[in-house]
Design an enzyme around this catalytic site. Sequence first.
Site, PDB file in Angstrom:
ATOM      1  N   ASP A 185       0.870  -1.179   0.000  1.00  0.00           N
ATOM      2  CA  ASP A 185       0.000   0.000   0.000  1.00  0.00           C
ATOM      3  C   ASP A 185       0.899   1.219   0.000  1.00  0.00           C
ATOM      4  O   ASP A 185       1.163   1.822   1.031  1.00  0.00           O
ATOM      5  CB  ASP A 185      -0.888  -0.031   1.255  1.00  0.00           C
TER       6      ASP A 185
ATOM      7  N   ASP B 105       2.855   7.280  -4.294  1.00  0.00           N
ATOM      8  CA  ASP B 105       3.277   7.321  -5.694  1.00  0.00           C
ATOM      9  C   ASP B 105       4.808   7.310  -5.814  1.00  0.00           C
ATOM     10  O   ASP B 105       5.501   7.676  -4.870  1.00  0.00           O
ATOM     11  CB  ASP B 105       2.687   8.579  -6.358  1.00  0.00           C
TER      12      ASP B 105
ATOM     13  N   TYR C 284      -8.830   9.956  -5.877  1.00  0.00           N
ATOM     14  CA  TYR C 284      -7.502   9.692  -6.447  1.00  0.00           C
ATOM     15  C   TYR C 284      -7.476  10.252  -7.873  1.00  0.00           C
ATOM     16  O   TYR C 284      -8.513  10.311  -8.544  1.00  0.00           O
ATOM     17  CB  TYR C 284      -7.195   8.185  -6.456  1.00  0.00           C
TER      18      TYR C 284
HETATM   19  N1  AAT Z   1      -3.760   3.493   2.823  1.00  0.00           N
HETATM   20  C1  AAT Z   1      -3.777   4.556   1.951  1.00  0.00           C
HETATM   21  C2  AAT Z   1      -2.860   5.134   1.282  1.00  0.00           C
HETATM   22  C3  AAT Z   1      -1.623   5.167   0.857  1.00  0.00           C
HETATM   23  S1  AAT Z   1      -0.485   5.329   2.042  1.00  0.00           S
HETATM   24  C4  AAT Z   1       1.079   5.037   1.445  1.00  0.00           C
HETATM   25  C5  AAT Z   1       2.078   4.951   2.605  1.00  0.00           C
HETATM   26  O1  AAT Z   1       3.304   4.412   2.107  1.00  0.00           O
HETATM   27  C6  AAT Z   1       2.442   6.280   3.294  1.00  0.00           C
HETATM   28  O2  AAT Z   1       2.086   6.221   4.639  1.00  0.00           O
HETATM   29  C7  AAT Z   1       3.965   6.378   3.101  1.00  0.00           C
HETATM   30  O3  AAT Z   1       4.635   6.969   4.204  1.00  0.00           O
HETATM   31  C8  AAT Z   1       4.345   4.909   2.930  1.00  0.00           C
HETATM   32  N2  AAT Z   1       5.628   4.666   2.262  1.00  0.00           N
HETATM   33  C9  AAT Z   1       6.185   5.361   1.238  1.00  0.00           C
HETATM   34  N3  AAT Z   1       7.375   4.848   0.901  1.00  0.00           N
HETATM   35  C10 AAT Z   1       7.599   3.785   1.716  1.00  0.00           C
HETATM   36  C11 AAT Z   1       8.674   2.859   1.862  1.00  0.00           C
HETATM   37  N4  AAT Z   1       9.755   2.921   1.078  1.00  0.00           N
HETATM   38  N5  AAT Z   1       8.567   1.894   2.817  1.00  0.00           N
HETATM   39  C12 AAT Z   1       7.472   1.824   3.608  1.00  0.00           C
HETATM   40  N6  AAT Z   1       6.426   2.685   3.516  1.00  0.00           N
HETATM   41  C13 AAT Z   1       6.488   3.652   2.594  1.00  0.00           C
HETATM   42  C14 AAT Z   1      -1.364   5.087  -0.619  1.00  0.00           C
HETATM   43  C15 AAT Z   1      -1.931   6.251  -1.372  1.00  0.00           C
HETATM   44  C16 AAT Z   1      -1.880   6.136  -2.867  1.00  0.00           C
HETATM   45  C17 AAT Z   1      -1.957   7.499  -3.537  1.00  0.00           C
HETATM   46  C18 AAT Z   1      -2.296   7.436  -4.987  1.00  0.00           C
HETATM   47  N7  AAT Z   1      -2.164   8.714  -5.666  1.00  0.00           N
END
Ligand code: AAT
Length: 289
Positions: free
Chosen positions: A159, A162, A228
């Site tokens: 999850d 972008d 989105y």
């Molecule tokens: N549950 C709903 C939405 C998300 S959240 C995406 C999460 O990924 C964020 O909290 C971010 O901090 C985390 N994240 C980003 N990079 C990493 C990484 N390398 N390792 C672990 N976690 C990470 C997704 C929304 C989609 C948006 C579409 N436009």
Amino acid sequence: VIPGWFSEISPMWPGEAHSLKVEKILFQGKSEYQNIMIFQSATYGKVLVLDGVIQVTERDECAYQEMIAHLPLCSIPNPKKVLVIGGGDGGVLREVARHSSVEQIDICEIDGMVVEVSKQFFPDLAVGYEDPRVNLHVGDGVAFLKAVPEGTYDAVIVDSSDPIGPAQELFEKPFFESVAKALRPGGVVCTQAESIWLHMHIIEDIVSNCRQIFKGSVNYAWTTVPTYPSGVIGFMLCSTGGPAVDFRNPVNPIEDKDNEKAPLKFYNKEIHSAAFCLPSFAKKVIDSK
Ligand code: AAT
């Protein structure tokens, strides 16, 4: 920019920006990784924004979180060990926890501040953390996966935000290779895989990498999320070699069990199968990879 409105402007969707009317800004902060903002919108409830990009709204989060969790978990019998990468708000954990077969839910979110503010402002998402099967790791998902012993998980759910910012590597080939290694034979992965209207070039790359890496099946599915960009978002669903997984025909139904307290709002078995039907322009590209 319209005063009093939030517009989601990004080079990932040039020339367009969906806007929401802001009632009140509830939080603004900067973590080690990104800018975090939470506001009360006029029509979509509270909204979580990271680096100017909407991650969840209270009104339509079900369409994303239910699908990213149940598309993989309803496609295999008896999932037991599940890993979530990203998803710090806890919404995906809440959905995974509906599955009574699941014994262990690990989550690796890079940004501890996302977890904190979600607990404070999004109790209906962060409720996912209250499940005793959940183990939270704050760190980079890429590094976490590299350290996972081979064949550990039945399902991995990515999850992720972008591919501009901390999530960039979560869209690259080495990351998919470590996901495949972390899965048991016949295990499944479901990753956030952007929009067919905006990102066919990104989707093409992911599909061709996954076809090389995953020896089982490789599929693209999608759902509608009004807040989105372009109003839709997709998922890559793949299985490793071993027991075959037919994602289009779910074998592990969830609708009627484990859901008395909070019924599913979006997912059902018809929408599960329908999610794999693609518009011709997207089908042509994805099938050719
Ligand atoms: N549950 C709903 C939405 C998300 S959240 C995406 C999460 O990924 C964020 O909290 C971010 O901090 C985390 N994240 C980003 N990079 C990493 C990484 N390398 N390792 C672990 N976690 C990470 C997704 C929304 C989609 C948006 C579409 N436009």
